[in-house]
Design a protein around this motif. Structure first.
Motif, PDB file in Angstrom:
ATOM      1  N   ARG A   1      31.601  46.979  71.291  1.00 45.78           N
ATOM      2  CA  ARG A   1      32.953  47.511  71.469  1.00 45.78           C
ATOM      3  C   ARG A   1      33.667  47.756  70.140  1.00 45.78           C
ATOM      4  O   ARG A   1      34.203  48.850  69.909  1.00 45.78           O
ATOM      5  N   PRO A   2      33.687  46.760  69.209  1.00 46.50           N
ATOM      6  CA  PRO A   2      34.371  47.029  67.942  1.00 46.50           C
ATOM      7  C   PRO A   2      33.821  48.236  67.190  1.00 46.50           C
ATOM      8  O   PRO A   2      34.589  49.045  66.658  1.00 46.50           O
ATOM      9  N   LEU A   3      32.490  48.383  67.176  1.00 45.43           N
ATOM     10  CA  LEU A   3      31.904  49.531  66.452  1.00 45.43           C
ATOM     11  C   LEU A   3      32.303  50.834  67.120  1.00 45.43           C
ATOM     12  O   LEU A   3      32.650  51.814  66.459  1.00 45.43           O
TER      13      LEU A   3
ATOM     14  N   PRO B   1      49.904  50.453  70.650  1.00 47.87           N
ATOM     15  CA  PRO B   1      50.293  49.161  70.080  1.00 47.87           C
ATOM     16  C   PRO B   1      49.253  48.667  69.073  1.00 47.87           C
ATOM     17  O   PRO B   1      48.050  48.685  69.338  1.00 47.87           O
ATOM     18  N   GLY B   2      49.727  48.241  67.895  1.00 47.81           N
ATOM     19  CA  GLY B   2      48.833  47.767  66.842  1.00 47.81           C
ATOM     20  C   GLY B   2      47.976  46.598  67.299  1.00 47.81           C
ATOM     21  O   GLY B   2      46.797  46.513  66.992  1.00 47.81           O
ATOM     22  N   ARG B   3      48.576  45.708  68.102  1.00 47.64           N
ATOM     23  CA  ARG B   3      47.846  44.535  68.599  1.00 47.64           C
ATOM     24  C   ARG B   3      46.639  44.941  69.437  1.00 47.64           C
ATOM     25  O   ARG B   3      45.596  44.328  69.419  1.00 47.64           O
ATOM     26  N   TRP B   4      46.839  46.001  70.221  1.00 48.17           N
ATOM     27  CA  TRP B   4      45.798  46.495  71.117  1.00 48.17           C
ATOM     28  C   TRP B   4      44.629  47.023  70.286  1.00 48.17           C
ATOM     29  O   TRP B   4      43.475  46.665  70.497  1.00 48.17           O
ATOM     30  N   LEU B   5      44.969  47.836  69.275  1.00 50.38           N
ATOM     31  CA  LEU B   5      43.948  48.393  68.383  1.00 50.38           C
ATOM     32  C   LEU B   5      43.222  47.262  67.645  1.00 50.38           C
ATOM     33  O   LEU B   5      42.013  47.259  67.483  1.00 50.38           O
ATOM     34  N   PHE B   6      44.011  46.267  67.243  1.00 56.76           N
ATOM     35  CA  PHE B   6      43.477  45.126  66.506  1.00 56.76           C
ATOM     36  C   PHE B   6      42.456  44.366  67.364  1.00 56.76           C
ATOM     37  O   PHE B   6      41.338  44.105  66.947  1.00 56.76           O
ATOM     38  N   SER B   7      42.844  44.067  68.627  1.00 55.87           N
ATOM     39  CA  SER B   7      41.949  43.242  69.447  1.00 55.87           C
ATOM     40  C   SER B   7      40.708  44.033  69.867  1.00 55.87           C
ATOM     41  O   SER B   7      39.630  43.466  69.994  1.00 55.87           O
ATOM     42  N   LEU B   8      40.843  45.353  70.043  1.00 48.94           N
ATOM     43  CA  LEU B   8      39.678  46.141  70.465  1.00 48.94           C
ATOM     44  C   LEU B   8      38.641  46.297  69.363  1.00 48.94           C
ATOM     45  O   LEU B   8      37.506  46.672  69.623  1.00 48.94           O
ATOM     46  N   THR B   9      39.041  46.063  68.107  1.00 51.45           N
ATOM     47  CA  THR B   9      38.067  46.195  67.025  1.00 51.45           C
ATOM     48  C   THR B   9      37.562  44.821  66.572  1.00 51.45           C
ATOM     49  O   THR B   9      36.993  44.689  65.493  1.00 51.45           O
TER      50      THR B   9
END
Ligand SMILES: Cc1cc2nc3c(=O)[nH]c(=O)nc-3n(C[C@H](O)[C@H](O)[C@H](O)COP(=O)(O)OP(=O)(O)OC[C@H]3O[C@@H](n4cnc5c(N)ncnc54)[C@H](O)[C@@H]3O)c2cc1C
Length: 324
Positions: free
Chosen positions: A288-290, A313-321
């Motif tokens: 998922r992160p890649l 949302p930055g948090r969303w992008l952060f957790s998905l990577t």
């Protein structure tokens, strides 16, 4: 004396190799690191450690030593797209610690813990842990290079990312009131500014304003060309860190991936798990992160990332990577 079958060869003594050695030691094997670079050195890296790194370092038994260097703490992220800013709090404080210190403390912890060390290059051999870092094969086309320097001056408590046209630069604090400035740009753009990074920063007014009051206290370091994604490696080795896959640095997840995959590789080799089983487990965690990093990069390259990102949302992008 330990039996030969109880020994593990680790090719590469960066973050992934040292994490593998420390994990191997915990699982009762006798690891030996092969790496020609015995002494830690400055590396081109944003030196932003994702909050989860604290748990990895605790597990590896080096968090107290890392904390003794008084790393900087970052509580929020600020992502600049031109004059637009997208800000969000981080789920937990992130850590800023220079690679010079982090690499040194992991390497010394492994050696003091009983890991052997051979200051030589090595080729992979069956069932070794391969932790040699990024693939060196230059891609064709407009090659991407990374650059980094340390500065003194006004220190923030956020990780700041400045996305310009075809380049980005991260600004964040590390220990001792130092600010790390690190970025990526294609070769054609760097040539157009004669590899003058201040001139590059001038292409983004927000970045120019942020860096103007800073005083540079080390020469620029560069690295590249950079290739993202999964790295081709022999199938009968436990590849870890960038030697397994290189995630786009804007995610700030590369060191976390290196420490976690190194830890998994050390445990898998100690349990004599098959390299294929290890690879499947790691691929699931990193899939998922890649994927998310490549989607975001393609959106930026196509020019739609700048339009969409302020609404994500930055948090969303952060957790998905982050790895699962
Ligand atoms: C511009 C840029 C910015 C970055 N910013 C961040 C960031 O802010 N946060 C983050 O988390 N990640 C960041 N990263 C990613 C991070 O630096 C890497 O993911 C991390 O260094 C990977 O660790 P590693 O142990 O796999 O490889 P490395 O740290 O590269 O270590 C590899 C080691 O292998 C050794 N070696 C190589 N070949 C051989 C051989 N044949 N025999 C023996 N030894 C060998 C080398 O000497 C080296 O010591 C950034 C990367 C770049 C390029």
């Amino acid at each position: 004396m330990m039996a030969e079958s109880n020994s593990v060869k680790i090719v590469g003594g960066g973050l992934a190799g040292c994490a593998a050695a420390l994990a191997g030691l915990r699982h009762g094997v006798h690891p030996t690191i092969f790496d020609p670079a015995r002494v830690a050195r400055h590396r081109v890296c944003g030196e932003f450690l994702s909050p989860e790194v604290r748990h990895s370092l605790e597990w590896l038994g080096v968090w107290d030593a890392a904390e003794a260097w008084a790393p900087a703490l970052m509580y929020s992220m600020k992502v600049h797209f031109g004059r637009r800013v997208c800000a969000d709090r981080l789920p937990e404080p992130a850590i800023g610690l220079s690679r010079l210190r982090l690499d040194h403390l992991l390497r010394e912890a492994a050696i003091q813990g009983g890991c052997g060390y051979v200051a030589e290059r090595s080729s992979p051999h069956p069932r070794c842990i391969l932790a040699t870092g990024r693939q060196a094969t230059p891609p064709s086309g407009d090659r991407i290079f990374g650059f980094k320097a340390h500065f003194s001056g006004p220190v923030g408590d956020a990780v700041e990312l400045y996305f310009g046209d075809r380049f980005y630069v991260g600004v964040n604090p590390v220990e001792d009131g130092i600010t790390n400035v690190c970025g990526l740009a294609p070769e054609s753009l760097l040539r157009s500014v004669n590899f003058n990074f201040e001139a590059l920063f001038g292409l983004s007014p927000a970045l120019r304003e942020r860096t103007e009051p800073l005083t540079q206290n080390m020469a620029w370091l560069t690295t590249g060309p950079l290739l993202y994604g999964r790295t081709k490696q022999p199938l009968d080795v436990y590849a870890a860190g960038d030697a397994f896959s290189f995630i786009d640095p804007f995610t700030g997840a590369g060191m976390l991936n290196a420490l976690e995959s190194g830890r998994m590789a050390g445990a898998a080799a100690a349990r004599a798990e098959s390299p294929a089983a290890y690879r499947n487990t790691l691929s699931k965690r990193l899939g998922r992160p890649l994927f998310m990093a490549s989607v975001f990069r393609k959106a930026l390259e196509a020019g739609v990332g700048q339009i969409l990102a302020p609404w994500i949302p930055g948090r969303w992008l952060f957790s998905l990577t982050r790895l699962g």
